[in-house]
Enzyme design. Structure first.
Site, mmCIF file in Angstrom:
data_model
loop_
_atom_site.group_PDB
_atom_site.id
_atom_site.type_symbol
_atom_site.label_atom_id
_atom_site.label_comp_id
_atom_site.label_asym_id
_atom_site.label_seq_id
_atom_site.Cartn_x
_atom_site.Cartn_y
_atom_site.Cartn_z
ATOM 1 N N ASP A 1 22.213 47.040 52.349
ATOM 2 C CA ASP A 1 22.074 46.899 50.900
ATOM 3 C C ASP A 1 20.657 47.351 50.555
ATOM 4 O O ASP A 1 19.686 46.723 50.973
ATOM 5 C CB ASP A 1 22.282 45.419 50.531
ATOM 6 C CG ASP A 1 22.060 45.130 49.042
ATOM 7 O OD1 ASP A 1 21.673 46.057 48.297
ATOM 8 O OD2 ASP A 1 22.266 43.964 48.639
ATOM 9 N N TRP B 1 20.481 37.562 48.817
ATOM 10 C CA TRP B 1 21.501 38.614 48.697
ATOM 11 C C TRP B 1 22.275 38.776 49.992
ATOM 12 O O TRP B 1 23.493 38.922 49.980
ATOM 13 C CB TRP B 1 20.863 39.929 48.247
ATOM 14 C CG TRP B 1 20.312 39.829 46.866
ATOM 15 C CD1 TRP B 1 18.999 39.980 46.484
ATOM 16 C CD2 TRP B 1 21.030 39.527 45.660
ATOM 17 N NE1 TRP B 1 18.875 39.795 45.129
ATOM 18 C CE2 TRP B 1 20.094 39.519 44.601
ATOM 19 C CE3 TRP B 1 22.377 39.267 45.370
ATOM 20 C CZ2 TRP B 1 20.461 39.250 43.277
ATOM 21 C CZ3 TRP B 1 22.744 38.999 44.055
ATOM 22 C CH2 TRP B 1 21.799 38.996 43.025
ATOM 23 N N LYS C 1 18.212 48.526 39.658
ATOM 24 C CA LYS C 1 16.869 48.117 40.095
ATOM 25 C C LYS C 1 15.919 49.319 40.038
ATOM 26 O O LYS C 1 14.954 49.310 39.306
ATOM 27 C CB LYS C 1 16.913 47.539 41.515
ATOM 28 C CG LYS C 1 17.945 46.426 41.718
ATOM 29 C CD LYS C 1 17.497 45.110 41.099
ATOM 30 C CE LYS C 1 18.631 44.135 40.859
ATOM 31 N NZ LYS C 1 19.361 43.694 42.031
HETATM 32 C C1 LIG Z 1 20.406 42.709 42.326
HETATM 33 C C2 LIG Z 1 20.844 42.777 43.724
HETATM 34 C C3 LIG Z 1 22.188 42.591 44.077
HETATM 35 C C4 LIG Z 1 23.270 42.255 43.071
HETATM 36 O O1 LIG Z 1 23.517 43.344 42.276
HETATM 37 P P1 LIG Z 1 24.698 43.337 41.184
HETATM 38 O O2 LIG Z 1 24.803 44.782 40.842
HETATM 39 O O3 LIG Z 1 24.237 42.465 40.066
HETATM 40 O O4 LIG Z 1 25.924 42.812 41.824
HETATM 41 C C5 LIG Z 1 22.524 42.708 45.402
HETATM 42 N N1 LIG Z 1 21.607 42.987 46.338
HETATM 43 C C6 LIG Z 1 20.307 43.168 46.027
HETATM 44 C C7 LIG Z 1 19.328 43.479 47.101
HETATM 45 C C8 LIG Z 1 19.891 43.069 44.716
HETATM 46 O O5 LIG Z 1 18.594 43.244 44.408
#
Ligand SMILES: *Cc1c(COP(=O)(O)O)cnc(C)c1O
Length: 359
Positions: free
Chosen positions: A171, A101, A195
């Site tokens: 993030d 990511w 998540k």
């Molecule tokens: C799932 C995830 C993403 C991507 O998320 P989307 O909403 O599908 O763009 C980005 N960063 C992390 C840490 C993730 O777990």
């Protein structure tokens, strides 16, 4: 009705109480005669939903007054671009690449300026978090970027990098609201909610006031933070039903005792699984011990054949979506807030049985 134990990394398990409440309100939201899905985002009842959701996440995370909370669309991946477009004034940013990511975010930032990888753990398939005490940061960096919990590799920062006063951007998609965090240490925090917080379709951004300013020339209106700050996330139609669901999860988290209580429970659940893995002769965790996540736990048997057999047999006993991401292989148990302790106990019990039969 039989609900399974859903170990999916995302979209992922939601609290059963929340789903039941939403089901009860599906046809008639509190006397409105319609579902929240059918409601104008400019209506009074929806304004109240939005206001409560913002206040509740502020309470839960103890968000200081000089931070804005935005409910956006486009997933966490859109933030990979929005962050440099809005923050990269000097066209320089430092990225720590600790998994897929952050690697994607780094690559996207390079479209807009001189994104520099200041540390990486790719040499060992992202099984650890780079040492953040030895960082050589750029003097002219506009921000320092991390992915706090790498969902795929199951690692988490236990210590934040010292950014020498530069805004830290994180993030937190897969660790959002899993434990308390000191928001004041960050310039910008964001995550896709699918998540650990709610249904897919909502991205929450928590941004410090001074970082909301004129973006790079050519930035589209929808990708400017100031657009959404000025309009209080109502510049256009927001992901209304998703925000409503997030609001319910915030309420649920408050009723559980808040983020301190969640952390305690999450640590206990993860410990159950890690304790088993550490003594197992068959299963092995793939992340370095000191950096292990309490949200995502990847593990392998060492045999692709046995891994596949495990995933298939687990499904038969109601242990769902335990297959690992293709870049690590094996299995991954995502044990977010809404995964009950009984789910982890059932998994560990099943792993024990599987080990006895297959070792
Ligand atoms: C799932 C995830 C993403 C991507 O998320 P989307 O909403 O599908 O763009 C980005 N960063 C992390 C840490 C993730 O777990």
């Amino acid at each position: 009705m039989a609900r399974v134990y859903n170990f999916s990394a995302g979209p992922a398990v939601l609290p059963e109480e929340v789903l039941r409440e939403a089901a009860d309100e599906m046809l008639d939201y509190r006397g409105c005669g319609m579902s929240v899905m059918e409601m104008s985002h400019r209506s009074k009842p929806f304004a109240a939903i939005m206001e409560a959701a913002e206040q509740d996440i502020r309470d839960l995370m103890d968000i200081p007054d000089n931070y804005r909370v935005l409910f956006l669309q486009g997933g966490a991946s859109t933030q990979f671009a929005m962050i440099p477009m809005n923050l990269m004034k000097n066209k320089v940013a430092d990225y720590i690449v600790s998994g897929s990511w952050s690697k994607k975010a780094f690559k996207e930032a390079k479209i807009f300026g001189d994104a520099r990888c200041v540390a990486s753990s790719e040499d060992e398939n992202f099984s650890y978090v780079p040492d953040v005490r030895a960082l050589q940061l750029s003097d002219d960096a506009d921000y320092v970027y991390i992915c706090q919990n790498e969902t795929i590799y199951g690692t988490v920062y236990h210590e934040l990098p010292n950014t020498n006063g530069k805004p830290l951007v994180a993030d937190v998609s897969s660790c959002f609201l899993s434990e308390p965090m000191d928001v004041s240490k960050y310039g910008l925090i964001y995550g896709g909610v699918q998540k650990n917080v709610g249904p897919a379709g909502v991205t929450i951004v928590i941004i410090r006031d001074d970082l909301v300013s004129e973006p790079l020339p050519g930035t589209p209106t929808m990708l400017r933070y100031d657009t959404h700050v000025d309009a209080k996330s109502l510049y256009n139609t927001p992901p209304a039903y998703g925000i409503y669901m997030c609001g319910k999860v915030f309420q649920w988290l408050k009723a559980q005792g808040g983020l301190e209580a969640m952390k305690e429970r999450n640590v206990e659940k993860a410990q159950l699984l890690y304790d088993f893995l550490d003594q197992s002769a068959l299963f092995k965790g793939t992340a370095r011990k000191e950096d292990r996540s309490i949200m995502n736990v990847p593990f392998v048997t060492g045999s692709d054949e046995l891994d596949a057999k495990f995933v298939a047999e687990a499904k038969k006993v109601g242990i769902e979506s335990i297959k690992g991401h293709r870049s690590v292989g094996g299995m991954r148990a995502s044990i977010y807030n809404a995964m009950p302790r009984e789910g982890v106990e059932a998994l560990v019990r099943f792993m024990g049985e599987f080990e006895r039969e297959n070792a």
